[in-house]
Write a protein that holds these residues in place. Sequence first.
Motif, PDB file in Angstrom:
ATOM      1  N   VAL A  13       0.837  -1.207   0.000  1.00 39.36           N
ATOM      2  CA  VAL A  13       0.000   0.000   0.000  1.00 39.36           C
ATOM      3  C   VAL A  13       0.870   1.255   0.000  1.00 39.36           C
ATOM      4  O   VAL A  13       0.640   2.178  -0.787  1.00 39.36           O
ATOM      5  CB  VAL A  13      -0.972  -0.016   1.206  1.00 39.36           C
ATOM      6  N   VAL A  14       1.890   1.272   0.853  1.00 40.21           N
ATOM      7  CA  VAL A  14       2.793   2.432   0.896  1.00 40.21           C
ATOM      8  C   VAL A  14       3.505   2.592  -0.446  1.00 40.21           C
ATOM      9  O   VAL A  14       3.662   3.707  -0.951  1.00 40.21           O
ATOM     10  CB  VAL A  14       3.801   2.290   2.056  1.00 40.21           C
ATOM     11  N   LEU A  18       3.379   5.862  -2.819  1.00 37.35           N
ATOM     12  CA  LEU A  18       4.591   6.552  -3.253  1.00 37.35           C
ATOM     13  C   LEU A  18       4.689   6.618  -4.769  1.00 37.35           C
ATOM     14  O   LEU A  18       5.114   7.628  -5.322  1.00 37.35           O
ATOM     15  CB  LEU A  18       5.830   5.853  -2.691  1.00 37.35           C
ATOM     16  N   LEU A  19       4.309   5.548  -5.433  1.00 40.74           N
ATOM     17  CA  LEU A  19       4.369   5.520  -6.894  1.00 40.74           C
ATOM     18  C   LEU A  19       3.461   6.585  -7.505  1.00 40.74           C
ATOM     19  O   LEU A  19       3.781   7.178  -8.531  1.00 40.74           O
ATOM     20  CB  LEU A  19       3.984   4.134  -7.408  1.00 40.74           C
ATOM     21  N   ALA A  20       2.342   6.862  -6.857  1.00 43.74           N
ATOM     22  CA  ALA A  20       1.418   7.875  -7.365  1.00 43.74           C
ATOM     23  C   ALA A  20       1.932   9.295  -7.106  1.00 43.74           C
ATOM     24  O   ALA A  20       1.608  10.215  -7.855  1.00 43.74           O
ATOM     25  CB  ALA A  20       0.047   7.694  -6.711  1.00 43.74           C
ATOM     26  N   TRP A  21       2.742   9.493  -6.068  1.00 42.42           N
ATOM     27  CA  TRP A  21       3.166  10.839  -5.686  1.00 42.42           C
ATOM     28  C   TRP A  21       4.542  11.252  -6.176  1.00 42.42           C
ATOM     29  O   TRP A  21       4.830  12.442  -6.266  1.00 42.42           O
ATOM     30  CB  TRP A  21       3.146  10.989  -4.173  1.00 42.42           C
ATOM     31  N   ILE A  22       5.414  10.304  -6.439  1.00 48.55           N
ATOM     32  CA  ILE A  22       6.774  10.663  -6.847  1.00 48.55           C
ATOM     33  C   ILE A  22       7.048  10.109  -8.243  1.00 48.55           C
ATOM     34  O   ILE A  22       6.387   9.178  -8.687  1.00 48.55           O
ATOM     35  CB  ILE A  22       7.831  10.142  -5.843  1.00 48.55           C
ATOM     36  N   PHE A  27      11.075   6.429  -7.413  1.00 51.99           N
ATOM     37  CA  PHE A  27      10.490   5.236  -6.807  1.00 51.99           C
ATOM     38  C   PHE A  27      11.413   4.033  -6.997  1.00 51.99           C
ATOM     39  O   PHE A  27      11.681   3.289  -6.058  1.00 51.99           O
ATOM     40  CB  PHE A  27       9.116   4.968  -7.443  1.00 51.99           C
ATOM     41  N   LEU A  28      11.931   3.851  -8.207  1.00 52.60           N
ATOM     42  CA  LEU A  28      12.846   2.748  -8.497  1.00 52.60           C
ATOM     43  C   LEU A  28      14.125   2.867  -7.681  1.00 52.60           C
ATOM     44  O   LEU A  28      14.628   1.878  -7.151  1.00 52.60           O
ATOM     45  CB  LEU A  28      13.162   2.704  -9.991  1.00 52.60           C
ATOM     46  N   LEU A  29      14.633   4.085  -7.540  1.00 54.21           N
ATOM     47  CA  LEU A  29      15.833   4.323  -6.742  1.00 54.21           C
ATOM     48  C   LEU A  29      15.610   3.936  -5.286  1.00 54.21           C
ATOM     49  O   LEU A  29      16.474   3.324  -4.658  1.00 54.21           O
ATOM     50  CB  LEU A  29      16.241   5.794  -6.845  1.00 54.21           C
ATOM     51  N   ILE A  30      14.454   4.245  -4.759  1.00 57.13           N
ATOM     52  CA  ILE A  30      14.126   3.889  -3.368  1.00 57.13           C
ATOM     53  C   ILE A  30      13.995   2.372  -3.223  1.00 57.13           C
ATOM     54  O   ILE A  30      14.547   1.777  -2.297  1.00 57.13           O
ATOM     55  CB  ILE A  30      12.831   4.603  -2.918  1.00 57.13           C
ATOM     56  N   VAL A  31      13.284   1.737  -4.152  1.00 61.93           N
ATOM     57  CA  VAL A  31      13.041   0.291  -4.071  1.00 61.93           C
ATOM     58  C   VAL A  31      14.347  -0.495  -4.176  1.00 61.93           C
ATOM     59  O   VAL A  31      14.536  -1.494  -3.494  1.00 61.93           O
ATOM     60  CB  VAL A  31      12.037  -0.150  -5.163  1.00 61.93           C
TER      61      VAL A  31
END
Length: 60
Positions: A13-14, A18-22, A27-31
Amino acid sequence: MTNRTKIAIGGVVVGLILLAWIPWWLFLLIVVGIPAVAYFSLDSSQRRRLRRVSRRQIGR
């Protein structure tokens, strides 16, 4: 429902929020970045033990 299942669902869910907001590249860098930083923060003996356990579970 087990605690692990609840944590996994919460993570998904988080991640979707995050994918919708950034942007997707952030997002890929964070994952990819968080697990990589966590792995490299272990000492060499802990990394060795983690690799040994991972290999053992693959060969089940």
